[in-house]
Scaffold this active site. Structure first.
Site, PDB file in Angstrom:
ATOM      1  N   CYS A  42      -0.772  -4.305  -2.227  1.00 42.38           N
ATOM      2  CA  CYS A  42      -0.054  -3.848  -1.039  1.00 42.38           C
ATOM      3  C   CYS A  42      -0.783  -4.320   0.214  1.00 42.38           C
ATOM      4  O   CYS A  42      -1.985  -4.573   0.201  1.00 42.38           O
ATOM      5  CB  CYS A  42       0.055  -2.323  -1.021  1.00 42.38           C
ATOM      6  N   HIS A  76      -5.324  -2.729  -5.927  1.00 46.79           N
ATOM      7  CA  HIS A  76      -4.701  -1.978  -4.849  1.00 46.79           C
ATOM      8  C   HIS A  76      -5.116  -2.605  -3.526  1.00 46.79           C
ATOM      9  O   HIS A  76      -6.043  -3.417  -3.469  1.00 46.79           O
ATOM     10  CB  HIS A  76      -5.178  -0.525  -4.878  1.00 46.79           C
ATOM     11  N   GLY A  77      -4.441  -2.200  -2.471  1.00 50.24           N
ATOM     12  CA  GLY A  77      -4.805  -2.726  -1.177  1.00 50.24           C
ATOM     13  C   GLY A  77      -4.388  -1.805  -0.046  1.00 50.24           C
ATOM     14  O   GLY A  77      -3.512  -0.949  -0.206  1.00 50.24           O
ATOM     15  N   ARG A  85      -5.821   6.348  -9.623  1.00 50.16           N
ATOM     16  CA  ARG A  85      -5.499   5.057  -9.041  1.00 50.16           C
ATOM     17  C   ARG A  85      -5.347   3.945 -10.088  1.00 50.16           C
ATOM     18  O   ARG A  85      -5.155   2.785  -9.734  1.00 50.16           O
ATOM     19  CB  ARG A  85      -6.595   4.633  -8.061  1.00 50.16           C
TER      20      ARG A  85
END
Length: 1336
Positions: A1179, A1138-1139, A1079
């Site tokens: 995101c 990140h989301g 990630r």
């Protein structure tokens, strides 16, 4: 000493001009930190590239400095070094080294080890020769030896065969040293300010010279040897007594930059036309009356400055210079511009201020690239409609023009408003509107209201005592069909001066009434009845027109009338003479300061110049006071007097009409408006009359109704829907309504407060109604106020306590204030208005969040003196271990009433734990004690603000008190006629408790300033640290006279205050490395670089937190939100991770709700009313967007594709970024769904002043490139870099939305659309000057 965290966070990318090329280096600035040695934590910053250690006197550099193996630039200016530290000579990687202002420094032979050194600064070191070791630095390319008097250069200088830049400025050289003439490779030579220097013929042997600077050398003729330097590209001959240029100047055919400003040139030779490569030509401050036609051959000129010459016209060839981007013709006697000006289609800056232009050609509308058009101070009465074709962003300054079409109030709103004005004129017929504001002033019982009613009715009228004006009454008087007077009748009681000032405007006609019956020929009575009013007008509206009216003439004997009026006239002359003397004295002082600092490039010199310009303008803008005293009687006692009275007020009527028609005094009396606008305004008045019949009847008859004005408050406003309905009746559609409302707000016909939520949707068509809401708090007799039936349920002792607390402590409880208002008025409206006017501040009980027990302090009522117990907190003797930093504003002569009280209100958001008294405030700011005092004397008023701390804390002490000074300076801008100066009180005098301590002029610290400053008060036998005398340069911007406060109050309310430096704390949370390596976010480092540039551009204080878990993100947000942000004007958060649909990811893969982060800062008390900005790069789901086809003629096909971008959903590995990512099949929180804040838009807080920008819309992914970073951050950095100084935040983010929307991934052509949500209540300029420029 700095902590490891603060040192690392203090590093930021900074652009450096190294060898005429800009390069970005990771920099740490430790200038003037009183460092005796470097902190150990510094040596762990291995990535550091540039280190500033200037002004750390006698600093010792440890051998550990050699650990900084990436250090390329080191500045040690003004450190009192006697020799080069040994550690420095062990940094072979150094490329730039500066020892400026280290007097008599020695350079040991070991310095030859700096084999990579290319730039060496030894200016202002009092060197008489060059040390031999310098000749061993064979890679040296730039050597600065300026300001070393009569330095001798050895013949061996030629050994430095890589030297291309040599600076010998201000070295008192009689000729060019022979050694210099042997530097055949030299490209740049600076010989400026070597007065009378001789240029030998051997100078022509420098075949590679490109840049030659000879400004300020007393050159009377151009030497022929200079004309033989045909390779020259940059030539500066400014500030020389040159009267002509030789024809041979035409041989310099490679010159691109030529500066001939501030010379004595009467003409230019035709041969100047041969300089066809010229791009930059400065000819300002020359007595040029014409230009040769050959100037039209300069086809490559981009900048041409012809300001402050004597040009009556320009040759047609000038308008053929179509490459021009910057043209300044200001301060020339130009009367017209030809139509050919429209050919300059590339011009961005056009200066035409202080000319004699009477018309502007329509072709000016063709200048579609224009960003700045300055037409200030011309006799322009009309602008062509084509001005509306200029770009919306163009800054247009038409102030000090007698404009009637469009009126100045339209022009002040910018190009868009001008376009809408002319569009409306096309739809509607023109209407010549002739109206003048008449303000009637005078002390109580002078007969103001009686005079107004007599003039309106034509009959002698005496106003009953109970009907006299409390604050302000406005009536309309139309004595004939040609003019309408808007008459402001001001209440005369002292307390009303707090509100009168908001209605004084420079374009009004002022009638000052003097009660001849009570007037006596003493200085005291003159001051009360006349002098104070004239001082107020001269301070608030310099240049305004004033006439004196003597009332109640019939109650005086004729001889007394003559004696009293003669006395008034004579004293007015004396008062005006005093104004003039004070102004000239101030001008002389400023001129002396200007000469003292001549040649200094500091911000202080700019401030002095601005103040001098302002003072000279005031000298030519004195009040226009009619020499006569016009005597009237409005209510005679005898019939015989009735005939006289009638005659006197008729004479006054015709005098007012005659004065109003004087176009010299009132050039903008007549304005051209669209008929729809005039009809709309008339409909507003009719609507107001319908809603307040009692009030209308009172205005017509002069009789008193039974109802209180407060009971009609609700009848004095209209809703937006009401205005839309009235607009339709006037022929205005809803989309055209804002233009007329904005105009009426500018002229003061209506008031709107879009920044106060309770009033946001209301339009006040009777401006004094706002004052009426809270005027009872400033009533003549507060004792009577508490006797009303509203307080029937309180005991007499309670009522006495209310009155006592109000008078003794300036306090009124919210519950009591509510009783003073009609039941339908929301008390929050009242307090918001009072705080907006600067009349009170809130003192809330923190244990009562409902504000039920809230108190408000009204400083006007304070009568007590400094409490004795505070003298233990702030003893008269400064403790031995402390120093006192005290700033002072010296207000010369007249000081506006209520200024200190408004100042004490203005500083309230900046201080804590305050105690107030009549003329002072004791508080704390950033844990430092602060004492603010007002000290009126017979001639001056001194307002001081001081703090105490150790000498080592001097920098922090400046940061404590200087923002308070900023508040005062901004208030002073509302009084342009007040003379004041800013000072720093001598710390030695304070500590020695000397009477009349010395006051240093407030200015920036410069390189020439020493470590200590000798005190003139004790004949320089004692000194104080320069750290307590000179202001750090980063704080200097706020003392400029140009600021947001120069706008009208209605304009100021439209902009967030943004003047603190730094503007804000910028918290960056960046997650790049995750617990699950798959990630990781490659490219995140590039985002950090871009964000550092953004923070530098916007003056944000950077704080970076990297690779945080979800819990750590929440903890950091909570911790930062609990800090005191009182010294900042906003808050900024960048969150990059990140989301998913449920929140932003921590490095541990857990989610954090964006809502919870935003809410924590919404609850921060020190950020209330300040913008809070959140940028979420993550995101918000798993959907991708392929876009929709559309046709748009404005889209550039090439710009709509992101060439070279490699698409990637965040979290994809580097390998994955080389091909398009697979489409996800389900909403999962895996590496495919990586950047998504909480999608819960509906759950965002509803409180004000918040903006959230998401990288993408709800449910969609955002895109990041492993080499260049995310689309959003890259575009955000580009837009802010280009537009931050001229556009609002929302304007810039609209650009960001558009630019990101144009990108698409290279393979599957996916799109991304950022989204902005906000509850901002005002415009947000990070550089407030932009707001001033666009709203002059």
């Amino acid at each position: 000493m700095a902590t490891p965290l603060s040192l690392r966070e203090g590093m930021k990318p900074m652009k450096w001009n190294v060898m005429r090329k800009w390069t970005t280096l990771l920099t740490l600035d430790l200038t003037d930190k009183h460092l005796g040695q470097l902190p150990d934590e510094l040596f762990d910053l291995n990535e550091l590239q540039a280190l500033k250690l200037d002004k750390n006197k006698n600093i010792q550099l440890s051998e550990k400095l050699t650990r900084l193996t990436n250090l390329k630039l080191l500045l040690l200016d003004d450190c009192n070094l006697k020799t080069v530290p040994a550690a420095v000579m062990k940094l072979p990687q150094l490329q730039t080294l500066s020892f400026s202002t280290n007097e008599n420094i020695t350079l040991p032979d070991e310095m030859s080890s700096l084999v990579n050194l290319t730039v060496l600064h030894l200016d202002n070191c009092k060197l008489d020769t060059l040390y031999p070791v310098v000749l061993k630095l064979l890679n040296l390319q730039k050597l600065n030896l300026s300001n070393n008097k009569k330095i001798s250069l050895p013949d061996e200088l030629y050994k430095l065969n890589n030297i291309i830049v040599l600076s010998l400025r201000q070295c008192e050289l009689g000729t060019v040293p022979p050694a210099v003439l042997k530097l055949s490779q030299l490209e740049e030579l600076d010989l400026s300010w070597n007065r009378g220097i001789h240029l030998p013929k051997e100078l022509s042997g420098l075949a590679n010279i490109r840049v030659l600077k000879l400004w300020g050398t007393d050159m009377a003729t151009v030497p022929m040897v200079m004309c033989r330097l045909k390779q020259l590209e940059w030539l500066n001959l400014s500030s020389n007594p040159l009267q002509t240029l030789p024809a041979e100047v035409g041989q310099l055919t490679n010159v691109k930059h030529l500066d001939l400003s501030c010379c004595q040139l009467n003409t230019l030779p035709p041969e100047v036309g041969r300089l066809t490569k010229l791009e930059w030509l400065y000819l300002c401050y020359n007595p040029l009356q014409t230009l040769p036609t050959e100037v039209g051959q300069l086809n490559n000129v981009k900048q041409l400055n012809l300001s402050l010459c004597e040009l009556h016209t320009l040759p047609p060839e000038v308008w053929r210079l179509t490459q021009l981007e910057w043209l300044d013709l200001s301060s020339n006697p130009l009367q017209t511009l030809p139509a050919e000006v429209g050919q300059l289609t590339n011009v961005k800056h056009l200066g035409l201020s202080h000319c004699q232009l009477r018309t502007l050609p329509p072709e000016v509308g063709r200048l579609t690239q224009l960003e700045w058009l300055n037409l200030r101070s011309n006799p322009l009465q009309a602008l062509p409609a084509e001005v509306g074709q200029l770009p919306n962003k163009a800054n247009l300054d038409v102030s000090e023009n007698p404009l009637i079409k469009p009126p100045p109030e339209v022009c002040s709103q910018g190009v868009t408003a001008i376009r809408r004005y002319f569009d409306e004129l096309e739809r509607s017929e023109e209407n010549a509107n002739t109206r003048l504001k008449v303000v009637v002033l005078g002390e109580k019982m002078a007969g103001k209201t009686s005079l107004v009613q007599t003039l309106r009715s034509g009959k002698s009228t005496l106003t009953r005592y109970e009907d006299r004006t409390h604050c302000v009454e406005i009536t309309h008087w139309a004595p004939d069909d040609n003019v309408t007077f808007e008459v402001y009748d001001f209440g005369g009681h002292d307390v009303y001066h707090l509100t009168h000032q908001f209605f004084l405007t420079p374009d009004a006609f002022y009638l000052l009434l003097v009660n001849l019956e009570t007037y006596s020929c003493t200085e005291h009575r003159y001051t009360e009845a006349v002098g104070l009013w004239l001082d107020t007008l001269n301070a608030r509206v310099p240049g305004a027109v004033v006439s004196l009216v003597g009332s109640k003439e019939d109650r005086c004997r004729p001889d007394d009338v003559k004696t009293k009026t003669s006395n008034i006239q004579e004293r007015i002359k004396q008062q005006m003479a005093l104004w003039e003397r004070n102004l000239k004295q101030r001008i002389n002082t400023l001129e002396s300061l200007q000469k003292m600092h001549k040649g200094d490039s500091s911000k202080s010199v700019e401030d002095i110049t601005q103040q001098l310009t302002h003072a000279n303008r005031l000298l030519s803008q004195r009040l226009h006071i009619d020499g006569d005293v016009h005597c009237v009687s409005v209510k005679p006692k005898f019939r015989l007097s009735s005939m006289f009275s009638s005659s006197s007020h008729i004479k006054l009527k015709y005098f007012i009409l005659e004065t109003a028609r004087n176009t010299t005094l009132f050039p903008t009396l007549r304005t051209i408006l669209p008929k729809t606008w005039v009809d709309f305004e008339q409909s507003l008045r009719i609507e107001g009359s319908k809603r307040a019949p009692e009030k209308a009847a009172k205005n017509e008859t002069g009789s008193s109704g039974e109802s209180s004005p407060l009971e009609n408050i609700q009848q004095s406003w209209l809703t937006t829907a009401d205005c839309a309905r009235i607009g339709q009746l006037a022929g205005l559609s809803s989309d055209r309504l804002e233009s007329v409302l904005s105009y009426l707000q500018q002229v003061g016909t209506i008031l709107r407060y879009t920044d106060i939520p309770e009033l946001k949707g209301l339009v006040f068509h009777d401006p004094p109604a706002l004052v009426e809401i809270f005027k009872d708090l400033f009533h003549h007799d507060t004792k009577e106020l508490f006797k009303t039936s509203k307080f029937a349920d309180f005991t007499s002792s309670q009522l006495k306590q209310f009155q006592s607390v109000l008078y003794d402590r300036g306090l009124i409880r919210k519950e009591v204030m509510t009783r003073l208002l009609p039941p339908e008025i929301n008390p929050d409206i009242v307090t918001a208005l009072m705080q907006n006017f600067g009349l009170c501040f809130e003192m809330q009980d923190e244990t009562d969040p409902s504000k039920h027990n809230c108190w408000y302090r009204i400083p006007w009522y304070l009568q007590n003196h400094m409490p004795v117990e505070l003298k233990y907190v702030w003893p008269e003797d400064v403790p031995e271990e402390q120093e006192q930093l005290q700033l002072m504003c010296d207000i010369r002569g007249f000081c506006p009433r209520g200024l200190f009280q408004r100042f004490s209100v203005g500083i309230h958001p900046l201080v804590q734990d305050r105690t107030d008294w009549k003329d002072g405030v004791m508080a704390y700011r950033q844990d430092y004690p602060v004492l603010v005092c007002s000290k009126p004397t017979a001639d001056d008023t001194y307002i001081t603000m001081a703090t105490r701390g150790s000498l080592a804390q001097a920098g922090e002490m400046w940061g404590v008190v200087h923002p308070l000074l900023e508040v005062l300076v901004q208030l002073m801008q509302e009084w342009p006629g007040v003379l004041y100066s800013l000072h720093v009180t001598c710390a030695h005098c304070i500590k020695a408790r000397l009477d009349n301590p010395h006051q240093y002029d407030l200015r920036d610290r410069t390189a020439d300033d020493g470590r200590d400053v000798r005190c003139p008060r004790v004949k320089r036998t004692a000194s104080t640290s320069a750290d307590l005398v000179y202001r750090p340069s980063m704080l200097s911007a706020v003392t400029s006279r140009t600021s947001l406060t120069q706008m009208r109050p209605s304009q100021q309310n439209d902009f967030y205050k943004m003047t603190s430096d730094p503007r804000s704390l910028a918290l960056i949370i960046s997650n790049i490395n995750f617990t699950d390596p798959s990630r990781n976010r490659p490219g995140g480092e590039k985002d950090l670089d871009n964000l550092r540039n953004i923070c530098e551009k916007l003056k944000l204080q950077l704080e970076i937190r990297e690779d945080l878990t979800a819990q750590e993100i929440e903890a950091v947000a909570n911790e930062v939100s609990r800090r005191d942000h009182g010294s900042y004007d906003c808050f900024v958060l960048f969150l990059l991770s990140h989301g998913g649909e449920t929140g932003v990811l921590g490095t541990d893969g857990q989610h954090v709700s964006v809502d919870s982060i935003v809410s924590s800062f919404q609850a921060c008390k020190s950020l209330v009313g300040k913008p809070k900005l959140f940028f979420i790069q993550a995101c918000r789901g798993v959907d991708t967007d392929k876009g929709l086809e559309h046709t748009d003629a404005n889209i550039d096909e090439e710009s709509s594709t992101s060439q070279g971008w490699r698409e990637a959903s965040d979290g994809a590995t580097d390998q994955a970024t080389k091909s398009p990512p697979p489409l996800p099949t389900a909403p999962v929180t895996s590496a495919a769904c990586l950047e998504s804040p909480d999608a819960g838009e509906k759950t965002l807080p509803t409180t004000s002043d918040r903006l959230v920008m998401y990288a993408t819309v709800h449910g969609h992914v955002s895109w990041r490139n492993s080499d260049t970073g995310t689309w959003l951050v890259q575009v955000l950095a580009d837009v802010i870099t280009e537009h931050a100084e001229t556009e609002t935040l929302l304007e810039m983010l609209t650009r960001v939305n558009a630019k990101v929307a144009d990108f698409k991934t290279q393979h599957q052509e996916y799109k991304q659309q950022p989204e902005v949500t906000h509850t901002l209540r005002k415009k947000l300029y990070f550089f407030p000057q932009a707001a001033v420029n666009q709203n002059p």
